[in-house]
Write a protein that holds these residues in place. Structure first.
Motif, short mmCIF file in Angstrom:
data_model
loop_
_atom_site.label_atom_id
_atom_site.label_comp_id
_atom_site.label_asym_id
_atom_site.label_seq_id
_atom_site.Cartn_x
_atom_site.Cartn_y
_atom_site.Cartn_z
N THR A 244 0.83 -1.21 0.00
CA THR A 244 0.00 0.00 0.00
C THR A 244 0.86 1.26 0.00
O THR A 244 0.62 2.20 -0.76
N VAL A 245 1.89 1.27 0.85
CA VAL A 245 2.80 2.42 0.92
C VAL A 245 3.54 2.59 -0.40
O VAL A 245 3.74 3.73 -0.88
N VAL A 246 3.96 1.50 -1.02
CA VAL A 246 4.66 1.56 -2.30
C VAL A 246 3.78 2.20 -3.38
O VAL A 246 4.22 3.07 -4.14
N CYS A 247 2.53 1.78 -3.44
CA CYS A 247 1.60 2.32 -4.45
C CYS A 247 1.40 3.82 -4.25
O CYS A 247 1.39 4.59 -5.23
N ILE A 248 1.24 4.25 -3.01
CA ILE A 248 1.05 5.68 -2.72
C ILE A 248 2.30 6.47 -3.10
O ILE A 248 2.22 7.50 -3.79
N HIS A 249 3.45 5.99 -2.65
CA HIS A 249 4.70 6.72 -2.87
C HIS A 249 5.06 6.83 -4.35
O HIS A 249 5.30 7.93 -4.86
N TYR A 250 5.07 5.70 -5.05
CA TYR A 250 5.51 5.71 -6.45
C TYR A 250 4.45 6.30 -7.37
O TYR A 250 4.78 6.83 -8.44
N GLY A 251 3.19 6.22 -6.99
CA GLY A 251 2.14 6.83 -7.81
C GLY A 251 2.32 8.33 -7.92
O GLY A 251 2.34 8.89 -9.03
N PHE A 252 2.50 9.00 -6.78
CA PHE A 252 2.66 10.45 -6.78
C PHE A 252 4.02 10.87 -7.34
O PHE A 252 4.11 11.80 -8.16
N SER A 253 5.09 10.20 -6.91
CA SER A 253 6.43 10.58 -7.35
C SER A 253 6.61 10.37 -8.85
O SER A 253 7.20 11.21 -9.55
N GLY A 254 6.12 9.25 -9.36
CA GLY A 254 6.23 8.97 -10.79
C GLY A 254 5.46 9.97 -11.63
O GLY A 254 5.93 10.39 -12.70
N PHE A 255 4.29 10.40 -11.16
CA PHE A 255 3.50 11.38 -11.90
C PHE A 255 4.24 12.70 -12.03
O PHE A 255 4.21 13.35 -13.08
N VAL A 256 4.95 13.11 -10.98
CA VAL A 256 5.65 14.39 -11.00
C VAL A 256 6.93 14.32 -11.80
O VAL A 256 7.22 15.21 -12.62
N HIS A 257 7.73 13.27 -11.62
CA HIS A 257 9.09 13.27 -12.16
C HIS A 257 9.25 12.56 -13.49
O HIS A 257 10.25 12.80 -14.19
N LEU A 258 8.32 11.70 -13.88
CA LEU A 258 8.55 10.88 -15.07
C LEU A 258 7.64 11.22 -16.25
O LEU A 258 7.92 10.79 -17.36
N ARG A 259 6.58 11.97 -16.03
CA ARG A 259 5.70 12.29 -17.16
C ARG A 259 6.30 13.42 -17.99
O ARG A 259 7.11 14.21 -17.49
N PRO A 260 5.93 13.53 -19.27
CA PRO A 260 6.44 14.61 -20.13
C PRO A 260 6.11 15.98 -19.57
O PRO A 260 5.04 16.20 -19.01
#
Length: 322
Positions: A244-260
């Motif tokens: 659960t913590v992994v999904c929350i953490h990587y969901g938000f971080s990935g949206f900010v740092h990896l999207r165009p």
């Protein structure tokens, strides 16, 4: 770096676009920060005082709580000051220091989560040899490796960003010195540098997330072969909090740092960054305390001891005054 840089200070624009809401934002973020400190410190104290929690899983959880607490301390106090201050300037060395500390701790968080996933795989795959493979010494080495890796990656990113020439705008469209809002202000920010920064970011986020998913693939393959439904449920329940913590953490971080990115996306990124700098460190201890009975018992004992301490202090004061 000093010979080519003409901008010596930056302006953290942050929430200046919402002048009427800055007072409300200050109150909300302040109480969230206090809650983060209380929740994570409670987790660490409960693990320290409860001998039955002196196992690798809770050792890594304590390290994650400490790292996330430090992450918020790097960002939130400065944000609170800027919400109440008319001067939102930050010097170039202060900006570089904040970026280095934040990225070091954020990378450390990611690699600790990898260690927690590996710990769960080891416990489920070969429980008889678990105590041999995950000794306290090995866990300490894993924690040190996570910290050093985060610092090295952070140092590389900071050297790339602050070796650029800042000669036009000095307004950072963010509430702290994050990578892209700062790098986008440079005059010589080329495609090659963008790709290098993306590679470092992907190494931390995508690399660590891939290792976590590989661990869980092996965990699922092991669990589905268990003959007992009770055993399968127990194995999955030990992983549910971490997942659960992994999904929350990587969901938000990935949206900010990896999207165009484009010039209009920084405003969305700033709002989304509030989630993983304020909400995620608050949600992590809540998730572990709500979904873990051992942690609930340990936290209950800590609260009982704290209430007894304060009741004794009150009674002593009453006796002294009488």
């Amino acid at each position: 770096m000093g010979n080519r840089t003409t901008v010596n200070t930056f302006l953290l624009w942050g929430f200046s676009s919402f002048p009427d809401l800055q007072g409300l934002l200050f109150v909300m973020i302040f109480f969230c920060h206090v809650a983060i400190l209380v929740a994570n410190v409670s987790i660490m104290v409960a693990i320290k005082l409860s001998h039955n929690l002196h196992i690798p899983m809770y050792f890594f959880l304590s390290g994650l709580s400490l790292s996330e607490t430090c992450t918020t301390i790097v960002v939130i106090p400065r944000m609170l000051v800027d919400l109440l201050s008319d001067s939102k300037t930050i010097s170039l060395p202060e900006c570089a220091t904040q970026m280095f500390l934040f990225l070091s701790l954020a990378g450390n968080n990611c690699f600790i989560m990898v260690a927690m996933a590996y710990d769960r795989y080891t416990a489920i795959h070969n429980p008889l040899h678990y105590s041999i493979r995950m000794t306290h010494k090995i866990c300490l080495r894993i924690m040190m490796a996570s910290s050093v890796t985060g610092m090295v990656v952070s140092l590389c990113i900071v050297l790339i960003v602050f070796n650029l020439s800042f000669c036009d705008s000095s307004i950072i469209q963010h509430f702290f010195c994050d990578i892209l809002p700062v790098a986008s202000l440079a005059c010589d920010y080329t495609l090659f540098q963008k790709m290098i920064l993306l590679a470092f970011t992907s190494f931390v986020l995508v690399g660590s997330f891939t290792l976590i998913m590989i661990s869980y693939v092996f965990i699922v393959l092991i669990v589905v072969k268990m003959p007992s439904a009770k055993g399968r449920y127990k194995a999955f329940s030990t992983c549910s909090s971490h997942l659960t913590v992994v999904c929350i953490h990587y969901g938000f971080s990935g949206f900010v740092h990896l999207r165009p990115k484009n010039s209009d996306s920084f405003h969305e990124d700033m709002l989304m960054s509030v989630t993983y700098t304020v909400l995620t460190p608050l949600l992590n201890p809540i998730v572990y305390s709500l979904r873990n009975k051992e942690m609930q018992i340990a936290l209950g004992k800590v609260l009982d001891n704290v209430s007894r301490f304060f009741s004794q202090m009150v009674s002593k004061r009453a006796l002294n005054t009488s």
